[in-house]
Design a protein around this motif. Structure first.
Motif, short mmCIF file in Angstrom:
data_model
loop_
_atom_site.label_atom_id
_atom_site.label_comp_id
_atom_site.label_asym_id
_atom_site.label_seq_id
_atom_site.Cartn_x
_atom_site.Cartn_y
_atom_site.Cartn_z
N LEU A 1 6.09 -3.60 7.83
CA LEU A 1 6.57 -3.04 6.57
C LEU A 1 7.51 -4.06 5.94
N TYR A 2 7.18 -4.49 4.73
CA TYR A 2 8.01 -5.48 4.04
C TYR A 2 8.76 -4.80 2.91
N LYS B 1 -1.93 -4.66 2.12
CA LYS B 1 -2.89 -5.76 2.22
C LYS B 1 -3.23 -6.01 3.66
N LYS C 1 0.91 -15.70 1.80
CA LYS C 1 1.67 -16.07 2.98
C LYS C 1 0.78 -16.85 3.94
N LYS D 1 4.12 0.65 -1.62
CA LYS D 1 3.75 0.14 -2.93
C LYS D 1 2.36 -0.49 -2.86
N GLU D 2 2.13 -1.22 -1.82
CA GLU D 2 0.87 -1.96 -1.73
C GLU D 2 0.54 -2.25 -0.26
N LEU E 1 -1.86 -5.22 8.95
CA LEU E 1 -1.50 -4.75 7.61
C LEU E 1 -0.18 -5.33 7.19
N GLN E 2 -0.14 -5.73 5.94
CA GLN E 2 1.14 -6.02 5.29
C GLN E 2 1.40 -4.86 4.36
N ILE E 3 2.33 -4.02 4.71
CA ILE E 3 2.62 -2.87 3.87
C ILE E 3 3.91 -3.16 3.11
N THR E 4 3.78 -3.26 1.82
CA THR E 4 4.94 -3.61 1.00
C THR E 4 5.44 -2.37 0.29
N GLY E 5 6.75 -2.28 0.16
CA GLY E 5 7.29 -1.12 -0.53
C GLY E 5 8.80 -1.06 -0.38
N ASN E 6 9.33 0.15 -0.38
CA ASN E 6 10.78 0.31 -0.30
C ASN E 6 11.17 1.25 0.82
N PHE E 7 12.21 0.87 1.51
CA PHE E 7 12.77 1.76 2.51
C PHE E 7 13.61 2.80 1.80
N LEU F 1 10.45 -4.64 -0.57
CA LEU F 1 10.30 -5.38 -1.82
C LEU F 1 11.61 -5.98 -2.28
N THR G 1 5.95 -14.85 5.88
CA THR G 1 6.72 -14.28 4.78
C THR G 1 6.37 -14.98 3.48
N GLU G 2 6.62 -14.28 2.44
CA GLU G 2 6.26 -14.77 1.12
C GLU G 2 7.14 -15.96 0.73
N ASN H 1 10.57 7.41 5.85
CA ASN H 1 11.56 6.49 5.29
C ASN H 1 10.99 5.28 4.57
N PHE H 2 9.74 5.36 4.19
CA PHE H 2 9.18 4.20 3.50
C PHE H 2 8.24 4.64 2.38
N GLN H 3 8.47 4.05 1.22
CA GLN H 3 7.65 4.33 0.05
C GLN H 3 6.68 3.16 -0.11
#
Lengths: 139, 139
Positions: free
Chosen positions: A91-92, B129, B73, B126-127, A130-136, A94, A74-75, B122-124
């Motif tokens: 899925l992380y 990696k 990380k 953003k990025e 994959l680290q997929i970052t975004g919003n649920f 933000l 984790t960051e 259910n997930f938007q």
DNA sequence: ATAATTGCAAAAGCTTTGCATGGCC
DNA sequence: GGCCATGCAAAGCTTTTGCAATTAT
């Protein structure tokens, strides 16, 4: 994952079956969402208030060493633990600490095919996550 | 990245130009490989031995907040900092602490196309990696 | 001038360690 | 019985914090 299965898993890995190990495993499954050591300790308070902090860390290390758990990066620099062992991505969120698993065999095949024909110079790939970052989405 | 460029970067982001900030930036570029705070502090000893630990952490936070640095990380739970801001992935060595950047526009396009037509429920996003784990070839 | 940054040292996490006690095989 | 795991408390490491002094704009 029931208690019997947990006991089996421990035995299969030549680990002694102790109530602490079983309880910690159960706590992780009960939490079900990449808990921190802290989360696990709180969860244990409910049914096993006498398991000590040091033991929790030792058991987690043991389980990671035996590949019964995976550490999640984790960051924030806090370690989290994941009982899902098959290759999967994360899925992380933000905005919160939420982390969900993401499995996608089709995508994995695309990645593997890509790197099969586009080898990275000087690097032998073992695993790709994959680290997929975004919003649920809340709806 | 020269000193003048660093000063520009700070100004562009409405950050005051202090010798500490410049020195820390220079140290990160000199180290060039995702240093930890600890690495940065050691590097600073050489030319700026009077910059305090607390300041280093504060400056790093500031630079991350202004997006002049990225936190990386690690599995060990130690934070590392990366001055490369364009979207890129990381190669993690299984045996050492080495981390290298991996940039691949072609691959990024494939990923983006894939998730364009395979949206995650259910997930938007953003990025995205990649954490590519494996071994660096020594030859 | 004034608002932000620094330095210092203390404290706050989170995690690890050592060693005696107790439990599993 | 022998070895391994646990509990406890202390220590370790990295990072954060508070506040007075200093510096940038």
């Amino acid at each position: 994952m029931g208690t019997a299965e947990i006991i089996d898993k421990l035995k299969q890995n030549n680990l002694r079956v102790t109530p602490q190990r079983v309880a910690i495993f159960e706590a992780i499954y009960a939490l079900n969402n990449h808990p921190t050591a802290e989360n696990i300790i709180s969860q244990l308070q409910k049914n096993h208030p006498y398991i000590s902090t040091g033991t929790v860390y030792k058991v987690l290390d043991t389980l990671v060493a035996s590949k019964l758990l995976i550490k999640v990066k984790t960051e924030k620099g806090i370690l989290r633990y994941d009982p899902v062992l098959s290759t999967h991505h994360h899925l992380y969120c933000l905005e919160t600490d939420r982390i969900e698993d993401y499995e996608d065999d089709e995508f994995d095949e695309i990645i593997n095919a890509y790197f099969e024909s586009n080898k990275i110079k000087n690097f032998q790939i073992k695993e790709i996550k994959l680290q997929i970052t975004g919003n649920f989405k809340t709806n």
